[in-house]
Each structure stands twice: as C-alpha cells, then as structure tokens.
Design a protein around this motif. Structure first.
Motif, PDB file in Angstrom:
ATOM      1  N   MET A 191      22.340 -22.077  -8.919  1.00 39.97           N
ATOM      2  CA  MET A 191      22.471 -22.597 -10.592  1.00 39.97           C
ATOM      3  C   MET A 191      22.996 -21.515 -11.505  1.00 39.97           C
ATOM      4  N   LEU A 192      22.413 -20.403 -11.088  1.00 35.20           N
ATOM      5  CA  LEU A 192      23.043 -19.186 -12.103  1.00 35.20           C
ATOM      6  C   LEU A 192      24.251 -19.060 -12.049  1.00 35.20           C
ATOM      7  N   THR A 193      25.012 -19.060 -13.137  1.00 37.54           N
ATOM      8  CA  THR A 193      26.343 -19.098 -13.087  1.00 37.54           C
ATOM      9  C   THR A 193      27.080 -17.658 -13.399  1.00 37.54           C
ATOM     10  N   ASN A 194      26.362 -16.669 -13.546  1.00 35.68           N
ATOM     11  CA  ASN A 194      26.867 -15.388 -13.580  1.00 35.68           C
ATOM     12  C   ASN A 194      26.441 -14.320 -12.972  1.00 35.68           C
ATOM     13  N   GLU A 195      26.816 -13.389 -12.217  1.00 40.88           N
ATOM     14  CA  GLU A 195      26.272 -12.422 -11.294  1.00 40.88           C
ATOM     15  C   GLU A 195      25.334 -11.593 -12.330  1.00 40.88           C
ATOM     16  N   VAL A 196      25.595 -11.204 -13.573  1.00 44.29           N
ATOM     17  CA  VAL A 196      24.861 -10.364 -14.091  1.00 44.29           C
ATOM     18  C   VAL A 196      23.388 -11.036 -14.258  1.00 44.29           C
ATOM     19  N   ALA A 197      23.416 -12.193 -14.588  1.00 46.69           N
ATOM     20  CA  ALA A 197      22.069 -12.963 -14.841  1.00 46.69           C
ATOM     21  C   ALA A 197      21.156 -12.987 -13.453  1.00 46.69           C
ATOM     22  N   ARG A 198      22.116 -13.187 -12.486  1.00 38.55           N
ATOM     23  CA  ARG A 198      21.562 -13.329 -11.114  1.00 38.55           C
ATOM     24  C   ARG A 198      21.060 -12.069 -10.700  1.00 38.55           C
ATOM     25  N   LYS A 199      21.771 -10.990 -10.889  1.00 44.24           N
ATOM     26  CA  LYS A 199      21.221  -9.738 -10.220  1.00 44.24           C
ATOM     27  C   LYS A 199      19.764  -9.490 -11.106  1.00 44.24           C
ATOM     28  N   ALA A 200      19.782  -9.597 -12.608  1.00 46.55           N
ATOM     29  CA  ALA A 200      18.564  -9.376 -13.292  1.00 46.55           C
ATOM     30  C   ALA A 200      17.496 -10.252 -12.862  1.00 46.55           C
ATOM     31  N   SER A 201      17.707 -11.504 -12.452  1.00 45.13           N
ATOM     32  CA  SER A 201      16.520 -12.388 -11.921  1.00 45.13           C
ATOM     33  C   SER A 201      16.212 -11.841 -10.615  1.00 45.13           C
ATOM     34  N   THR A 202      16.933 -11.466  -9.873  1.00 43.47           N
ATOM     35  CA  THR A 202      16.488 -11.109  -8.542  1.00 43.47           C
ATOM     36  C   THR A 202      15.754  -9.656  -8.336  1.00 43.47           C
ATOM     37  N   THR A 203      16.148  -8.779  -9.159  1.00 44.19           N
ATOM     38  CA  THR A 203      15.869  -7.498  -9.435  1.00 44.19           C
ATOM     39  C   THR A 203      14.149  -7.434  -9.827  1.00 44.19           C
ATOM     40  N   GLN A 204      13.984  -8.233 -10.921  1.00 48.08           N
ATOM     41  CA  GLN A 204      12.834  -8.649 -11.579  1.00 48.08           C
ATOM     42  C   GLN A 204      11.854  -9.394 -10.568  1.00 48.08           C
ATOM     43  N   ILE A 223      25.443 -18.297 -24.675  1.00 45.64           N
ATOM     44  CA  ILE A 223      24.928 -16.908 -24.282  1.00 45.64           C
ATOM     45  C   ILE A 223      24.862 -16.515 -22.878  1.00 45.64           C
ATOM     46  N   ASP A 224      25.149 -17.516 -21.958  1.00 47.27           N
ATOM     47  CA  ASP A 224      25.410 -17.244 -20.548  1.00 47.27           C
ATOM     48  C   ASP A 224      26.689 -16.540 -20.378  1.00 47.27           C
ATOM     49  N   VAL A 225      27.570 -17.131 -21.222  1.00 47.31           N
ATOM     50  CA  VAL A 225      29.016 -16.418 -21.020  1.00 47.31           C
ATOM     51  C   VAL A 225      28.967 -14.970 -21.357  1.00 47.31           C
ATOM     52  N   VAL A 226      28.227 -14.841 -22.653  1.00 46.50           N
ATOM     53  CA  VAL A 226      28.021 -13.307 -23.310  1.00 46.50           C
ATOM     54  C   VAL A 226      27.284 -12.618 -22.328  1.00 46.50           C
ATOM     55  N   GLN A 227      26.267 -13.084 -21.743  1.00 46.25           N
ATOM     56  CA  GLN A 227      25.643 -12.095 -20.699  1.00 46.25           C
ATOM     57  C   GLN A 227      26.515 -11.832 -19.512  1.00 46.25           C
TER      58      GLN A 227
END
Length: 242
Positions: free
Chosen positions: A99-112, A225-229
């Motif tokens: 469901m996470l649509t961008n790689e930046v958000a996905r990587k931040a989520s998995t790292t934390q 916001i998702d697009v900007v991230q």
C-alpha cells in the motif's frame, strides 16, 4: 550494590501496577534510538519545493501528515495491538508494503520498524515473544518490518490498550515532524512546542475519526504529501533520509 540487584530481581518477577506506564513513556521518549529523527516525513522536500514557506504552511503540513497517518497507518497499529501474533503481523506487514506508494516512505517505515523491534526485544525481556518473533522473521525475505504494525505489536504484547497505542502513534508522528521543522530552521524550539500543543486538539479529532478502523479501509487522504515525500531522494542537498 547487593540490595540494588535484589530490588531489580524483584521488579522483574513482581512488576508494579504502573509498569505499563513506564514502558509506554519509554516508547514515546525521543531518546529511544529508532531513527525517527532521521526522517522529516517529506517536510524537507516540501520546503525546497516551496509548498511550505512559513509557520502557517507548516501547521497545515503537520495536520495533513497526521491525517495520512490516521487514515493509512492507524488501522495497522490497531490490528496488531489486538491480534499480536506472528501470523497477523506478517500478513499486515506484507499488506502495508503493497500500500505504500513511494520508495522513500517505504524505506523510512522499514528502517524505523526494524530498529523498534530490535530495541524492544532487547529492552522488554519480560516479553520473550518479542525476541522470538524477531528471530523467526529475520530470515524471511518477504517480511519488511514496517513501523506501524510493529508499533502496535509491541504495544499489544506489553498490554497497552489499543486506544492508547493509536494515540501514542499519532503523538510520535507529531513529535518527529515538528522536531524536523525545528532542525530545518522553519520554526524555533519554543514555536515548535506551541505548535505541538495547538495541533493536539486536531490530532485528537483525527484519532477519533480513524480509531479502530479496519485495515481494509486504510487509505491516503492527503495524496499530495505522499507525492512530495516521494521526491525527497531527488533533492540535490538534503539533511534527512526522508
């Protein structure tokens, strides 16, 4: 020294009725090294793209971040806080990854998320299932260790109620994005504290709207916001990881 050791042993065997509060405060403490302060939730990219230029824009941005957190991530926190078993967690981890649509958000989520589970397993030794679940999942290539399901999982295993778990997750998000704004010199430390207090009422309304929502209804409510991230990795110079 002997007396101190004995007190520690007694505490491990006979936890006080307030031990849950101590555990919760530790989870919310900024000193907990989960990596949250390495991420700006897209704020750095929003500033460089001129979407956020002043404290007024910042307040709007923070509220939109909370809305996205409430609509997309709180359902996963809730689900694992009430069903804190490894099968449910693995299923929800895979669902959120899709469901996470961008790689930046996905990587931040998995790292934390990975950091939170590692630290929780080391801290809360009175809950051995945390360490067992982590060890069983480390070799599973399909498991990404997303933050929201793990936060709910840890809270659930500690005995923290689903309502408090969801409110705590929103608080952590609010805390971290305002911290990022302070370090980006968009607002001062005092202004950040004032803004956090001012937005708390809105955060509670967002919680009431999305509390106990099923994961099947999870969605993005502030797609810009998702697009900007997602543009963060394209910045020429950047302070944060996301």
């Amino acid at each position: 020294m002997e007396g101190v050791m004995e007190e520690n042993k007694e505490c491990d065997v006979y936890p006080s009725s307030n031990s849950l509060e101590w555990s919760l405060w530790q989870l919310l403490d900024s000193i907990l090294p989960t990596g949250g302060f390495a991420h700006s939730f897209g704020l750095e990219a929003a500033i460089q793209s001129r979407l956020v230029n002043n404290p007024e824009d910042l307040q709007t941005f923070v509220i939109q971040i909370l809305q996205n957190t409430g609509s997309l991530l709180l359902p996963f926190v809730h689900a694992t806080s009430i069903s804190h078993d490894i099968e449910t967690w693995h299923k929800l981890d895979k669902m959120l990854d899709a469901m996470l649509t961008n790689e930046v958000a996905r990587k931040a989520s998995t790292t934390q998320g990975s950091a939170l589970l590692r630290i929780a397993a080391a801290m809360f030794t009175e809950v051995p299932s945390l360490k067992i679940m982590r060890e069983q999942s480390l070799g599973a290539k399909a498991i990404s260790f997303h933050h929201a399901p793990i936060f709910g999982l840890v809270c659930g295993l500690l005995g923290i109620s689903p309502d408090i778990s969801q409110r705590a997750y929103l608080f952590v998000t609010l805390r971290d994005v305002i911290s990022a704004a302070t370090r980006l010199n968009l607002i001062g430390p005092q202004g950040g504290a004032v803004l956090q207090h001012r937005v708390a009422c809105t955060a509670e309304k967002i919680l009431m709207k999305w509390k106990n929502c099923d994961v099947e209804n999870a969605c993005q409510t502030a797609p810009l916001i998702d697009v900007v991230q997602g543009c963060h990795s394209y910045l020429f110079a950047r302070m944060f990881c996301s």
